[in-house]
Scaffold this motif. Structure first.
Motif, PDB file in Angstrom:
ATOM      1  N   GLU A  81       0.847  -1.182   0.000  1.00 12.31           N
ATOM      2  CA  GLU A  81       0.000   0.000   0.000  1.00 12.31           C
ATOM      3  C   GLU A  81       0.889   1.240   0.000  1.00 12.31           C
ATOM      4  OE1 GLU A  81      -3.241   0.016  -0.232  1.00 12.31           O
ATOM      5  OE2 GLU A  81      -3.484  -2.156  -0.145  1.00 12.31           O
ATOM      6  N   PRO A  82       0.327   2.412  -0.303  1.00 11.17           N
ATOM      7  CA  PRO A  82       1.143   3.629  -0.252  1.00 11.17           C
ATOM      8  C   PRO A  82       1.819   3.805   1.113  1.00 11.17           C
ATOM      9  CG  PRO A  82      -0.951   4.074  -1.319  1.00 11.17           C
ATOM     10  CD  PRO A  82      -1.038   2.685  -0.780  1.00 11.17           C
ATOM     11  N   ASP A  83       3.097   4.180   1.084  1.00 16.21           N
ATOM     12  CA  ASP A  83       3.893   4.427   2.288  1.00 16.21           C
ATOM     13  C   ASP A  83       3.988   3.181   3.160  1.00 16.21           C
ATOM     14  OD1 ASP A  83       4.238   7.069   1.466  1.00 16.21           O
ATOM     15  OD2 ASP A  83       2.441   7.736   2.514  1.00 16.21           O
ATOM     16  N   MET A  84       4.200   2.056   2.537  1.00 16.56           N
ATOM     17  CA  MET A  84       4.310   0.789   3.259  1.00 16.56           C
ATOM     18  C   MET A  84       5.591   0.070   2.829  1.00 16.56           C
ATOM     19  SD  MET A  84       1.723  -2.541   3.250  1.00 16.56           S
ATOM     20  CE  MET A  84       0.456  -1.772   4.254  1.00 16.56           C
ATOM     21  N   VAL A  85       6.214  -0.604   3.802  1.00 20.02           N
ATOM     22  CA  VAL A  85       7.383  -1.434   3.548  1.00 20.02           C
ATOM     23  C   VAL A  85       6.949  -2.885   3.720  1.00 20.02           C
ATOM     24  CG1 VAL A  85       9.722  -2.045   4.281  1.00 20.02           C
ATOM     25  CG2 VAL A  85       8.972   0.350   4.356  1.00 20.02           C
ATOM     26  N   VAL A  86       7.001  -3.661   2.636  1.00 18.37           N
ATOM     27  CA  VAL A  86       6.572  -5.054   2.652  1.00 18.37           C
ATOM     28  C   VAL A  86       7.800  -5.940   2.504  1.00 18.37           C
ATOM     29  CG1 VAL A  86       5.227  -6.832   1.460  1.00 18.37           C
ATOM     30  CG2 VAL A  86       4.294  -4.526   1.732  1.00 18.37           C
ATOM     31  N   GLN A 102       3.425  -6.489  10.756  1.00 16.59           N
ATOM     32  CA  GLN A 102       2.022  -6.856  10.552  1.00 16.59           C
ATOM     33  C   GLN A 102       1.971  -8.042   9.596  1.00 16.59           C
ATOM     34  OE1 GLN A 102      -0.401  -3.762   8.848  1.00 16.59           O
ATOM     35  NE2 GLN A 102      -2.168  -5.101   8.577  1.00 16.59           N
ATOM     36  N   ASN A 103       1.302  -9.093  10.009  1.00 12.79           N
ATOM     37  CA  ASN A 103       1.193 -10.293   9.188  1.00 12.79           C
ATOM     38  C   ASN A 103       0.178 -10.050   8.076  1.00 12.79           C
ATOM     39  OD1 ASN A 103       0.888 -12.837   8.084  1.00 12.79           O
ATOM     40  ND2 ASN A 103       0.823 -13.890  10.050  1.00 12.79           N
ATOM     41  N   LEU A 104       0.632 -10.077   6.837  1.00 15.30           N
ATOM     42  CA  LEU A 104      -0.246  -9.894   5.679  1.00 15.30           C
ATOM     43  C   LEU A 104      -0.692 -11.224   5.074  1.00 15.30           C
ATOM     44  CD1 LEU A 104       1.532  -6.897   3.894  1.00 15.30           C
ATOM     45  CD2 LEU A 104      -0.300  -6.839   5.590  1.00 15.30           C
ATOM     46  N   GLY A 105      -0.313 -12.327   5.734  1.00 11.64           N
ATOM     47  CA  GLY A 105      -0.751 -13.634   5.261  1.00 11.64           C
ATOM     48  C   GLY A 105       0.024 -14.114   4.053  1.00 11.64           C
ATOM     49  N   ARG A 106      -0.434 -15.207   3.500  1.00  8.47           N
ATOM     50  CA  ARG A 106       0.189 -15.774   2.303  1.00  8.47           C
ATOM     51  C   ARG A 106      -0.469 -15.167   1.061  1.00  8.47           C
ATOM     52  NH1 ARG A 106       3.655 -19.686   3.605  1.00  8.47           N
ATOM     53  NH2 ARG A 106       3.918 -20.187   1.382  1.00  8.47           N
ATOM     54  N   TRP A 119       4.932  -9.869   5.072  1.00  4.03           N
ATOM     55  CA  TRP A 119       4.828  -9.060   6.279  1.00  4.03           C
ATOM     56  C   TRP A 119       4.998  -7.588   5.912  1.00  4.03           C
ATOM     57  CZ3 TRP A 119       4.278 -11.872  10.917  1.00  4.03           C
ATOM     58  CH2 TRP A 119       4.532 -13.254  10.811  1.00  4.03           C
ATOM     59  N   ALA A 120       4.373  -6.715   6.705  1.00  2.00           N
ATOM     60  CA  ALA A 120       4.598  -5.272   6.583  1.00  2.00           C
ATOM     61  C   ALA A 120       5.413  -4.814   7.786  1.00  2.00           C
ATOM     62  CB  ALA A 120       3.272  -4.520   6.532  1.00  2.00           C
ATOM     63  N   ALA A 121       6.523  -4.135   7.526  1.00  2.00           N
ATOM     64  CA  ALA A 121       7.341  -3.575   8.602  1.00  2.00           C
ATOM     65  C   ALA A 121       6.752  -2.221   9.000  1.00  2.00           C
ATOM     66  CB  ALA A 121       8.789  -3.417   8.145  1.00  2.00           C
TER      67      ALA A 121
END
Length: 278
Positions: A81-86, A102-106, A119-121
């Motif tokens: 998503e905008p301004d997100m580190v995945v 944050q767990n974003l699942g599989r 994951w999102a940091a």
């Protein structure tokens, strides 16, 4: 933009460096005054790549790389998503508890045959140090350091008699320096003592007082979602146990990047005077 961590020079904390850089990039871009506002998406993956010859010319010249990792990082960037580190799970496993995630699942990603755990940091975690970040449970028994352990306990015995002691532990990464100090803390846990722990960071070499700042933030119990006023209240509670003067409290608040809301005296406008006093 593609950035490599681990090439041409590898570091034991390359995964941490990558995530910290991504979070800082998001924060700095958000400060830019542009219309429309700029948004940042970061994807980070860890794995093997083959580095080839230079391609391109001028400022666009770069090394050609082959492997699944750059493709995975690009897919994660597209997922963000905008301004997100995945980050990929391979990266997460190298981070311990250094970051809040944050767990974003599989997720099913284009060009990747199997689903990928993502994951999102969110932010750096409020851990006391790297040892705690990577050893949040029971640690394995300590073997082969009896001599060093006895030396530390002898120094502790002298310190208790009022004879000041200092011990320097040095050695290559992974030899057990932090483990040895953790064992000492475990051995003296039932004895009266005051503990002050400061940690340097290779990412903070431009801040000589960073270890002190970090120790004070932990001692005051700062949380990432505290307002400036709440942090000042916590700082006051911490300093109430000491003989810190109001003027020195103002200096400490400034050191922690907290605004003076009128509860402290106004500091001298000369930066040199403030630096000398600090």
């Amino acid at each position: 933009m593609l950035v490599y961590f681990g090439y041409p020079e590898a570091h034991e904390d390359d995964a941490e460096r990558a995530v910290r850089s991504g979070l800082q990039l998001v924060a700095e871009v958000a400060k830019l005054k542009t219309h429309p506002p700029l948004q940042t998406r970061v994807g980070i993956a860890t794995g093997l790549v083959v580095v080839g010859d230079l391609v391109g010319s001028g400022d666009a010249q770069e090394r050609g790389i082959v492997g699944e990792t750059p493709n995975l990082a690009a897919r994660l960037q597209g997922l963000a998503e905008p301004d997100m580190v995945v980050i990929a799970d391979t990266t997460r496993r190298l981070l311990g508890n250094l970051f809040e995630l944050q767990n974003l699942g599989r997720q099913m990603l284009k060009g990747i045959p199997d689903t990928v755990q993502v994951w999102a940091a969110l932010r750096p975690a409020a851990v006391a140090g790297r040892f705690e970040a990577f050893h949040d449970g029971e640690v394995s028994p300590f073997v082969g350091r009896e001599e060093e352990s006895e030396l530390l306990l002898r120094r502790w015995s002298k310190a208790k008699t009022g004879e000041g002691q200092a011990v320097l532990l040095s050695g290559e990464a992974g030899l057990g320096k932090s483990r040895l100090t953790a064992m000492l803390l475990q051995q003296i846990r039932d004895e009266p003592h005051a503990r002050v722990r400061c940690f340097c960071s290779p990412q903070r070499t431009d801040s000589a007082l960073y270890p002190t700042i970090g120790q004070m933030e932990r001692a005051a119990g700062f949380k990432h979602d505290d307002t400036a006023g709440e942090k000042l209240d916590k700082l006051d509670v911490l300093l109430a146990r000491t003989a810190t003067s109001p003027h020195d409290r103002a200096l400490l608040a400034e050191l922690l990047s907290l605004p003076n809301d009128g509860r402290y005296p106004t500091l001298a406008s000369d930066p040199q005077q403030r630096r000398k006093k600090t």
